[in-house]
Design a protein around this motif. Structure first.
Motif, short mmCIF file in Angstrom:
data_model
loop_
_atom_site.label_atom_id
_atom_site.label_comp_id
_atom_site.label_asym_id
_atom_site.label_seq_id
_atom_site.Cartn_x
_atom_site.Cartn_y
_atom_site.Cartn_z
N LEU A 133 35.26 -7.11 32.96
CA LEU A 133 35.61 -6.29 34.11
C LEU A 133 36.20 -7.23 35.16
N SER A 134 37.26 -6.80 35.80
CA SER A 134 37.90 -7.61 36.83
C SER A 134 37.15 -7.45 38.14
N ALA A 135 36.50 -8.50 38.60
CA ALA A 135 35.71 -8.43 39.83
C ALA A 135 36.57 -8.02 41.03
N LYS A 136 37.77 -8.54 41.10
CA LYS A 136 38.62 -8.25 42.27
C LYS A 136 39.22 -6.85 42.24
N ASN A 137 39.19 -6.18 41.08
CA ASN A 137 39.78 -4.85 40.97
C ASN A 137 38.77 -3.71 41.03
N ILE A 138 37.48 -4.02 41.18
CA ILE A 138 36.46 -2.97 41.20
C ILE A 138 36.55 -2.19 42.50
N LEU A 139 36.79 -0.88 42.37
CA LEU A 139 36.85 0.02 43.52
C LEU A 139 35.53 0.74 43.75
N SER A 140 34.82 0.98 42.64
CA SER A 140 33.62 1.81 42.70
C SER A 140 32.62 1.35 41.66
N PHE A 141 31.35 1.44 42.01
CA PHE A 141 30.26 1.14 41.09
C PHE A 141 29.12 2.10 41.42
N GLU A 142 28.63 2.81 40.39
CA GLU A 142 27.53 3.76 40.58
C GLU A 142 26.57 3.70 39.41
N GLN A 143 25.30 3.88 39.71
CA GLN A 143 24.32 4.07 38.65
C GLN A 143 24.27 5.56 38.38
N LYS A 144 24.60 5.95 37.14
CA LYS A 144 24.73 7.36 36.77
C LYS A 144 23.50 7.90 36.05
N GLY A 145 22.54 7.04 35.80
CA GLY A 145 21.31 7.44 35.11
C GLY A 145 20.39 6.23 35.06
N ARG A 146 19.27 6.39 34.37
CA ARG A 146 18.28 5.32 34.34
C ARG A 146 18.87 3.99 33.85
N ASN A 147 19.65 4.03 32.78
CA ASN A 147 20.25 2.83 32.20
C ASN A 147 21.74 3.02 31.97
N LYS A 148 22.38 3.75 32.87
CA LYS A 148 23.80 4.09 32.72
C LYS A 148 24.52 3.76 34.04
N PHE A 149 25.65 3.04 33.92
CA PHE A 149 26.37 2.53 35.08
C PHE A 149 27.86 2.78 34.91
N GLU A 150 28.55 3.04 36.01
CA GLU A 150 29.98 3.32 35.95
C GLU A 150 30.75 2.44 36.94
N PHE A 151 31.78 1.80 36.43
CA PHE A 151 32.70 1.00 37.23
C PHE A 151 34.07 1.66 37.20
N ILE A 152 34.77 1.63 38.32
CA ILE A 152 36.17 2.04 38.35
C ILE A 152 36.96 0.87 38.91
N GLU A 153 37.97 0.46 38.14
CA GLU A 153 38.85 -0.63 38.54
C GLU A 153 40.25 -0.07 38.78
N GLN A 154 40.97 -0.69 39.71
CA GLN A 154 42.36 -0.32 39.95
C GLN A 154 43.25 -1.51 39.62
N TYR A 155 44.18 -1.28 38.67
CA TYR A 155 45.06 -2.36 38.21
C TYR A 155 46.46 -2.30 38.81
N SER A 156 46.84 -1.19 39.36
CA SER A 156 48.12 -1.04 40.05
C SER A 156 47.97 0.18 40.97
N PRO A 157 48.97 0.49 41.76
CA PRO A 157 48.83 1.66 42.64
C PRO A 157 48.52 2.96 41.89
N SER A 158 48.84 3.03 40.60
CA SER A 158 48.60 4.28 39.88
C SER A 158 47.85 4.12 38.56
N VAL A 159 47.33 2.93 38.24
CA VAL A 159 46.62 2.72 36.97
C VAL A 159 45.18 2.31 37.25
N TYR A 160 44.26 3.08 36.66
CA TYR A 160 42.84 2.88 36.86
C TYR A 160 42.13 2.76 35.51
N ARG A 161 41.00 2.07 35.51
CA ARG A 161 40.16 2.02 34.31
C ARG A 161 38.73 2.37 34.73
N MET A 162 38.18 3.34 34.05
CA MET A 162 36.79 3.72 34.24
C MET A 162 36.00 3.13 33.08
#
Length: 113
Positions: free
Chosen positions: A75-104
């Motif tokens: 995961l790109s540390a500098k591109n992380i826009l969002s981080f959430e714990q979605k459950g007891r052992n479940k986590f979600e990261f959203i990264e932005q790689y360009s103005p219109s490209v994202y990775r969840m």
């Protein structure tokens, strides 16, 4: 969430990840554009599973990494826009790689405790 809070939460997650070593780990990634029009039908998905062996931070390139016997994920540390714990052992990261490209990236640990 402020950038400072986001950084603190992400660092806390990786500082505690050691407890998941040896656990089956599911990682689902999705590439998409136009974040305001989020629709799971318009995302390119990838699912992988492995037993987590170790995790670390790679200074060169500013990447968080997770490793299994035949799998390596970053995961790109500098591109992380969002981080959430979605459950007891479940986590979600959203990264932005360009103005219109994202990775969840959703990480789910099959943790015994």
């Amino acid at each position: 969430m402020t950038a400072e809070e986001l950084n603190r939460n992400v660092l806390s997650f990786f500082e505690k990840i050691e407890k998941y070593y040896g656990s089956k780990t599911e990682i689902t990634t999705g590439l998409y554009t136009q974040s305001e029009d989020f629709d799971s039908n318009n995302i390119t998905w990838h699912l992988s599973e492995f037993e987590l062996i170790r995790a670390a931070y790679r200074n060169v390139g500013e990447r968080f990494m997770m490793e299994g016997s035949s799998m390596y994920v970053e995961l790109s540390a500098k591109n992380i826009l969002s981080f959430e714990q979605k459950g007891r052992n479940k986590f979600e990261f959203i990264e932005q790689y360009s103005p219109s490209v994202y990775r969840m990236t959703t990480i789910r640990f099959h943790y015994k405790y």
